[in-house]
Design a protein around this motif. Structure first.
Motif, PDB file in Angstrom:
ATOM      1  N   UNK A  43       0.836  -1.196   0.000  1.00  0.00           N
ATOM      2  CA  UNK A  43       0.000   0.000   0.000  1.00  0.00           C
ATOM      3  C   UNK A  43       0.873   1.248   0.000  1.00  0.00           C
ATOM      4  N   UNK A  62     -10.628   5.401   0.675  1.00  0.00           N
ATOM      5  CA  UNK A  62      -9.298   4.783   0.815  1.00  0.00           C
ATOM      6  C   UNK A  62      -8.668   5.174   2.152  1.00  0.00           C
ATOM      7  N   UNK A 105      -9.884  -5.549  -0.392  1.00  0.00           N
ATOM      8  CA  UNK A 105      -9.149  -5.867   0.843  1.00  0.00           C
ATOM      9  C   UNK A 105     -10.065  -5.724   2.064  1.00  0.00           C
ATOM     10  N   UNK A 106     -10.903  -4.682   2.076  1.00  0.00           N
ATOM     11  CA  UNK A 106     -11.752  -4.405   3.229  1.00  0.00           C
ATOM     12  C   UNK A 106     -13.211  -4.761   2.978  1.00  0.00           C
ATOM     13  N   UNK A 150      -6.180   1.907  -6.697  1.00  0.00           N
ATOM     14  CA  UNK A 150      -6.017   1.863  -5.247  1.00  0.00           C
ATOM     15  C   UNK A 150      -7.380   1.675  -4.587  1.00  0.00           C
ATOM     16  N   UNK A 195       1.546   6.968  -6.535  1.00  0.00           N
ATOM     17  CA  UNK A 195       0.491   7.955  -6.792  1.00  0.00           C
ATOM     18  C   UNK A 195       1.002   9.351  -6.476  1.00  0.00           C
ATOM     19  N   UNK A 253      -3.218   6.465 -10.070  1.00  0.00           N
ATOM     20  CA  UNK A 253      -3.595   5.115  -9.645  1.00  0.00           C
ATOM     21  C   UNK A 253      -4.805   5.115  -8.723  1.00  0.00           C
ATOM     22  N   UNK A 254      -5.491   6.237  -8.623  1.00  0.00           N
ATOM     23  CA  UNK A 254      -6.573   6.382  -7.649  1.00  0.00           C
ATOM     24  C   UNK A 254      -7.590   5.252  -7.729  1.00  0.00           C
ATOM     25  N   UNK A 307       2.119   1.834  -3.422  1.00  0.00           N
ATOM     26  CA  UNK A 307       1.089   2.427  -4.287  1.00  0.00           C
ATOM     27  C   UNK A 307       0.937   3.922  -3.995  1.00  0.00           C
ATOM     28  N   UNK A 316      -8.561  -1.944  -5.003  1.00  0.00           N
ATOM     29  CA  UNK A 316      -7.784  -2.868  -4.164  1.00  0.00           C
ATOM     30  C   UNK A 316      -8.207  -2.751  -2.695  1.00  0.00           C
TER      31      UNK A 316
END
Lengths: 152, 478
Positions: free
Chosen positions: A4, B445, B386-387, B379, A11, B375-376, A7, B382
């Motif tokens: 994370x 996020x 994940x959650x 992310x 970003x 990459x918003x 990433x 993902x």
């Protein structure tokens, strides 16, 4: 968590780099956000129109129909307000933008349209010698554009 | 100088907005940083609403009357609440390792904000910013209010007469202070909304992450490519809409966590006001309305008594009635046409169903558009996967749906677009629709990865730090 973080790092670097690069383009390459496609010199034509078109009579914008002229018409509409701006397009309807369309005319109907709107001024663009147009004072801006003040 | 005057003109708006907040909402726990974006949102709405109503009654004097009323409100509130303003908590200034790391993180983003401000000052409002929104404000300023004739004149159709009036009202307000139309100076308004958005986001993630990460995440939002290089530097109303939308989402989420009716009321007001900023706001309001109804009537069906359910629904829908009914009644009365969409009917859906593959392709293109979002979205996806087990908690589910549902709804609207080709309509507007929910996706996020804070603190604890200078200590809460 490390993934994370990676990433986020990517970003962060990408966003910062791209944003600052685009901002630098503003100063070095005339980059602008949401460009209208209207050339920078167009405002000089509009300034000339403001000087010559009477404020108390409608102004006709005469051009071919099409998207490139939509943006120009919209800009004229803004800067010449409170004048009424009528967009007359010569030729068949080709504008893909459905929310407003030019009024399509054949050349010999143009005089009738000018009389109907009691136009005080015509802004003519990219129309080669528009047929039996009204007589009046012609103010040339450049090879593609001129202003016509109809004879009263 | 003109920029400074426009900035000054916003001060009474902020104070009047704070008055509105203090009168209607018992919302506690806010410091200056959270209070002023809220005041900006409510104050702008107050100006727009008063101008709209007074235009119906005393048109040529509507702007003057609005100025008078808002200034009186602001002066009165300033006088009565002067001790309250002085007591407000300030910026975190507790100098420790966290502050040092946060300061280090702030440097590149201060650079982004400064460059955004400079770029905004040197570029124009953009196409829609000028011919749609600024044109409206020009009409309002020169007519002294909103003339009914503007909304029915076919020759003004290019300016989208059916678009709402909040931002143009604020621009006209600025023109009233300037004494003339100045489409360059009103850029200041949009920059203030951009800064307000960042401040509200920073405050919104305060309960979830420590100071350094608050700075990091807010800074990353400020530098989101599409936001910083296109939206924030233009005169489009997307950034103001994002402020209202973020506020509505934050307070709705807070209500789901705390159950305080004041949070629901504020969320309802802000959600309704999104419709006054941009037409797309109706989608956000509609989603929030559906969620509140579903949460009240289904999730809480056996826990809440009927009286509480009615109270909650009334709390959400009453503001919409007060805020939106006059505007829609006005549009209906003047028969202001909808210039971009045909009526929503099954027949239209059947006719245009072949647009669906094109719409889906465009959605995916946006999703993977690095140049706009980085990459918003990857992310976000993902973290969502994940959650995923957290989605059984209403606040988390709400936040997730607040991103996904509007995207689906917006995409569906292009089935009703009257543009030929409709793909051009999508090209010009889809990215801005993604922008609104991109903010909420980022908030999702941040809130769903709050345990990253512990990992981050562990890593940064190994970094060297300087001794604390002799600074005045302030309260520091997380």
């Amino acid at each position: 968590m490390a993934f994370f973080a990676l990433l986020l790092w990517a970003q962060l670097i990408f966003s910062l780099g791209l944003t600052l690069w685009r901002h630098s383009l503003v100063f070095f390459s005339d980059w602008t956000s949401y460009p209208s496609g209207v050339p920078a010199t167009y405002d000089e034509f509009i300034t000339l129109a403001l000087q010559h078109c009477p404020a108390d009579a409608p102004t006709i914008y005469l051009s071919p129909p099409g998207d490139v002229y939509t943006a120009r018409y919209a800009r004229i509409h803004y800067f010449l307000y409170p004048r009424q701006i009528v967009w007359l397009g010569l030729g068949p309807i080709t504008s893909p933008v459905a929310r407003w369309q030019p009024f399509d005319l054949s050349a010999d109907q143009l005089q009738q349209a000018v009389n109907h709107y009691e136009a005080g001024c015509l802004l003519v663009e990219d129309v080669p010698t528009p047929g039996p147009l009204v007589s009046g004072q012609s103010i040339q801006f450049d090879s593609a554009r001129y202003i016509l003040i109809p004879a009263s | 100088m003109t920029d400074f005057i426009v900035l000054l003109s916003l001060i009474p708006v902020l104070i009047a907005g704070d008055w509105l907040r203090s009168q209607l909402f018992d919302v506690d726990g806010h410091n200056k940083l959270a209070q002023w974006p809220l005041a900006l949102a409510l104050g702008s709405a107050l100006v727009a609403y008063i101008l709209f109503l007074t235009s119906l009654i005393v048109l040529p004097q509507a702007i003057r009357l609005t100025l008078l009323l808002v200034l009186l409100l602001a002066i009165s509130h300033l006088f009565h609440s002067r001790t309250h303003f002085l007591r407000l908590k300030g910026w975190d200034s507790h100098w420790n390792r966290e502050s040092q790391i946060a300061l280090a993180m702030a440097v590149p983003f201060i650079l982004v904000i400064v460059s955004t401000v400079v770029v905004a000052a040197t570029t124009d409002l953009g196409f829609d910013g000028l011919v749609t929104w600024a044109f409206k404000s020009k009409v309002a300023y020169e007519a002294g209010g909103w003339p009914g004739s503007y909304f029915v004149e076919p020759l003004h159709r290019v300016s989208h007469q059916e678009y709402p009036l909040l931002i143009p009202s604020l621009e006209a307000w600025a023109y009233a202070f300037l004494g003339r139309v100045d489409e360059r100076a009103v850029k200041v308004i949009f920059l203030i909304f951009y800064l307000g958005l960042l401040a509200m986001f920073y405050e919104g993630i305060r309960p979830h992450v420590s100071l350094p990460l608050r700075m990091l995440y807010t800074g990353m939002l400020s530098a989101l490519p599409y936001l910083a290089s296109l939206a924030a530097v233009s005169g489009y109303v997307d950034v103001p809409l994002m402020l209202f939308l973020l506020g509505a989402t934050l307070f709705m989420r807070r209500w789901l966590v705390t159950g305080k009716q004041a949070d629901l009321l504020l969320s309802a007001v802000l959600a309704a006001l999104t419709v006054w900023v941009k037409r797309e706001g109706v989608v956000y309001w509609g989603f929030n309305a559906l969620f509140v109804v579903a949460y009240t009537l289904w999730w809480q069906r056996s826990r809440w008594p009927t009286s509480k359910k009615w109270s909650v629904l009334a709390c959400f829908f009453a503001p919409a009635l007060i805020i939106l009914l006059p505007w829609y009644a006005f549009l209906a009365y003047y028969r202001v046409p909808n210039s971009d969409f045909s009526p929503v009917t099954l027949a239209t859906v059947r006719t245009n169903v072949d647009r669906a593959p094109i719409i889906i392709r465009q959605l995916l293109a946006q999703y993977f558009s690095l140049g706009r979002w980085g990459l918003l979205w990857i992310i976000f996806t993902l973290v969502l996967v994940w959650r995923r087990l957290d989605l059984n908690q209403p606040p988390v589910l709400y936040l997730c749906l607040s991103v996904v549902v509007p995207v689906i709804l917006f995409a569906s609207t292009f089935l009703f677009s009257v543009w030929e080709p409709f793909a051009l309509h999508m090209d010009l507007s889809l990215e801005r629709l993604y922008l609104h929910v991109a903010l909420l996706a980022w908030f999702f996020v941040v809130t769903q990865t709050s345990d990253f804070d512990t990992w981050f603190s562990t890593i940064t604890s190994t970094l060297p730090h300087t001794a604390a200078p002799n600074l005045k200590k302030d309260t520091h809460d997380r």
